[in-house]
Design a protein around this motif. Structure first.
Motif, PDB file in Angstrom:
ATOM      1  N   VAL A   1       0.841  -1.194   0.000  1.00  0.00           N
ATOM      2  CA  VAL A   1       0.000   0.000   0.000  1.00  0.00           C
ATOM      3  C   VAL A   1       0.879   1.248   0.000  1.00  0.00           C
ATOM      4  N   LEU A   2       0.265   2.362  -0.325  1.00  0.00           N
ATOM      5  CA  LEU A   2       0.927   3.655  -0.270  1.00  0.00           C
ATOM      6  C   LEU A   2       0.373   4.424   0.922  1.00  0.00           C
ATOM      7  N   ILE A   3       1.254   4.981   1.713  1.00  0.00           N
ATOM      8  CA  ILE A   3       0.838   5.716   2.911  1.00  0.00           C
ATOM      9  C   ILE A   3       1.513   7.081   2.924  1.00  0.00           C
ATOM     10  N   LYS A   4       0.724   8.092   3.192  1.00  0.00           N
ATOM     11  CA  LYS A   4       1.242   9.457   3.299  1.00  0.00           C
ATOM     12  C   LYS A   4       1.969   9.616   4.626  1.00  0.00           C
ATOM     13  N   MET A   5       3.223  10.090   4.560  1.00  0.00           N
ATOM     14  CA  MET A   5       4.041  10.263   5.754  1.00  0.00           C
ATOM     15  C   MET A   5       4.099  11.733   6.160  1.00  0.00           C
ATOM     16  N   SER A   6       4.070  11.961   7.450  1.00  0.00           N
ATOM     17  CA  SER A   6       4.090  13.346   7.946  1.00  0.00           C
ATOM     18  C   SER A   6       5.507  13.893   8.056  1.00  0.00           C
ATOM     19  N   ARG A   7       6.509  12.999   7.974  1.00  0.00           N
ATOM     20  CA  ARG A   7       7.904  13.410   8.021  1.00  0.00           C
ATOM     21  C   ARG A   7       8.709  12.550   7.054  1.00  0.00           C
ATOM     22  N   PRO A   8       9.899  12.998   6.666  1.00  0.00           N
ATOM     23  CA  PRO A   8      10.713  12.196   5.752  1.00  0.00           C
ATOM     24  C   PRO A   8      11.034  10.823   6.341  1.00  0.00           C
ATOM     25  N   VAL A   9      11.018   9.812   5.491  1.00  0.00           N
ATOM     26  CA  VAL A   9      11.330   8.439   5.907  1.00  0.00           C
ATOM     27  C   VAL A   9      12.325   7.853   4.913  1.00  0.00           C
ATOM     28  N   GLU A  10      12.815   6.657   5.223  1.00  0.00           N
ATOM     29  CA  GLU A  10      13.748   5.965   4.346  1.00  0.00           C
ATOM     30  C   GLU A  10      13.316   4.508   4.176  1.00  0.00           C
ATOM     31  N   LYS A  11      13.857   3.889   3.151  1.00  0.00           N
ATOM     32  CA  LYS A  11      13.611   2.470   2.936  1.00  0.00           C
ATOM     33  C   LYS A  11      14.058   1.686   4.173  1.00  0.00           C
ATOM     34  N   TYR A  12      13.308   0.669   4.532  1.00  0.00           N
ATOM     35  CA  TYR A  12      13.511  -0.216   5.674  1.00  0.00           C
ATOM     36  C   TYR A  12      12.972   0.338   6.985  1.00  0.00           C
TER      37      TYR A  12
END
Length: 413
Positions: free
Chosen positions: A395-406
């Motif tokens: 699924v695709l989820i909107k993030m409130s802050r920057p994230v990274e793979k894993y």
């Protein structure tokens, strides 16, 4: 390297479990210096997914590209009928650039030395090495590293490492066994599943009651207090509060148990010990145990924590007081971020049901990267908004802050 008087103590290697390729990648991404994995047979975690020979080759390349190491467990107590299979397996494994093979059985050891003398050997904790003379014996046979028995105190470990001329390793976190370093016959007797061949049924965790010979229909729980007593079920090992003591024991490597645990468990535990060790080595004089580390370790599935045998035999305190085989579990693992997309969207591989409008926590590689948010925007692979995502979905989820793979998603259970 830290100097202790006139002695330099080298920073130990953190060795994390890799029950499959996903856990292997997770362990490395979250701070492990090395991973240990089982092949398809001949190791003491047959219930884990384990790696095929092709996967071991791919894993070795992947790990080495990142400057890390991979050790392959081949630590069953072999019967005669195993040896031909082990010989065939080792001939193929010998062509793969693994950093060591973990062995407990002298027969397997001899076979390994004959077929693949160029591959370093680590002696498994199942070999029950409890003194410096035993370490010296194995050094003379050509062993590079000894994983010491889990029944040793820190004082004994320090004495052994001070007197030894080869590498040593100890377990610092994870499940403990009620038998001597796993040499148990209970599972084979109760369930015909043999612990020393990698198929333990964990019979020591089962519920047991007392019955009187002439009253077979009446059973009585064996209790010590309101919670009962479970004399066969050991507490899980947790040493995060004793990083300085572990460091100055002088061992080469700290091992985390858990090849059958989830990627979330591997990530959460590995990053805590990584951060604690790095902080201590950066400035041992101002080092204190961060209470957040203890809190983090409570967020993974575990039995009650204890200190094992590091400070002597704990007796009753080494056994869990929770009924039966119950684990303590504060948080649920929801999924792992597989890709980061534009507009703060993240592609997530769902591990457990995710619902919209739910407060969750994002877990980064370091504790400082963690944050919480409410899930307000979940979309399926067609970019359609959905209210619930099930295990196995992407699924695709909107993030409130920057994230990274894993990075991982979790929520309080």
């Amino acid at each position: 390297m830290i100097r202790k008087g006139d002695i330099s103590v080298k920073k130990p290697e953190i060795v994390a479990p890799a029950g499959d390729f996903e856990k292997l990648r997770t362990a490395i991404e979250f701070g492990a210096d090395a991973v240990y994995a089982g092949g398809e047979g001949f190791n003491l975690r047959m219930g884990a997914s384990n790696l095929t020979l092709q996967e071991i080759g791919e894993a070795a390349d992947w790990v080495h590209q990142r400057g890390r190491k991979i050790y392959i467990a081949l630590n069953i107590f072999a019967r005669n009928y195993h040896i031909s299979g082990i010989r065939s397996y080792l001939k193929r494994l010998a062509a793969i650039p693994v950093d060591a093979v973990i062995i407990s059985d002298p027969g397997v050891f001899l076979t390994m030395r004959e077929i693949a003398p160029h591959v370093p050997i680590h002696l498994s904790t199942q070999a029950n090495t409890t003194n410096a003379q035993s370490v010296e014996f194995w050094r003379r046979q050509g062993v590079k590293r000894v994983v010491l028995a889990r029944e040793l105190t820190l004082g004994e470990i320090r004495e052994i490492t001070d007197r030894s001329q080869i590498e040593t390793e100890v377990f610092v976190h994870g499940a403990m066994c009620m038998s001597y370093s796993g040499r148990c016959l209970l599972s084979g007797f109760m369930a015909n599943r043999h612990a020393n061949l990698g198929d333990c049924s964990h019979s020591c965790r089962w519920h047991y009651v007392l019955k009187e010979e002439k009253r077979p229909l009446e059973s009585y729980p064996i209790v010590e207090d309101e919670s009962g007593t479970f004399i066969l079920s050991s507490k899980d090992l947790c040493t995060i509060q004793y990083i300085p003591e572990l460091f100055h024991a002088g061992v080469t490597a700290w091992k985390i148990e858990g090849r059958m645990k989830s990627p979330y468990y591997v990530a959460a535990v590995t990053r805590v010990y990584r951060e604690a060790l790095d902080r201590y080595c950066a400035d041992p004089h101002t080092y204190v145990c961060d209470q957040r580390w203890l809190s983090e370790l409570e967020k993974v599935s575990h039995r009650e924590y204890g200190v094992g045998f590091f400070f002597g035999n704990q007796g009753y305190q080494s056994q869990t007081t929770h009924p039966g085989d119950r684990y303590l579990k504060e948080y649920d693992y929801l999924g792992t971020i597989q890709n980061v997309l534009p507009d703060d969207m993240a592609e997530v591989v769902v591990k457990n049901r995710i619902s919209s409008n739910t407060p969750i926590e994002i877990m980064g590689r370091r504790l400082s990267e963690d944050f919480t948010q409410v899930l307000l925007d979940i979309r399926n692979e067609y970019h359609e908004s959905i209210e619930v995502a099930q295990a196995g979905q992407k699924v695709l989820i909107k993030m409130s802050r920057p994230v990274e793979k894993y990075f991982m998603l979790r929520k309080c259970g």
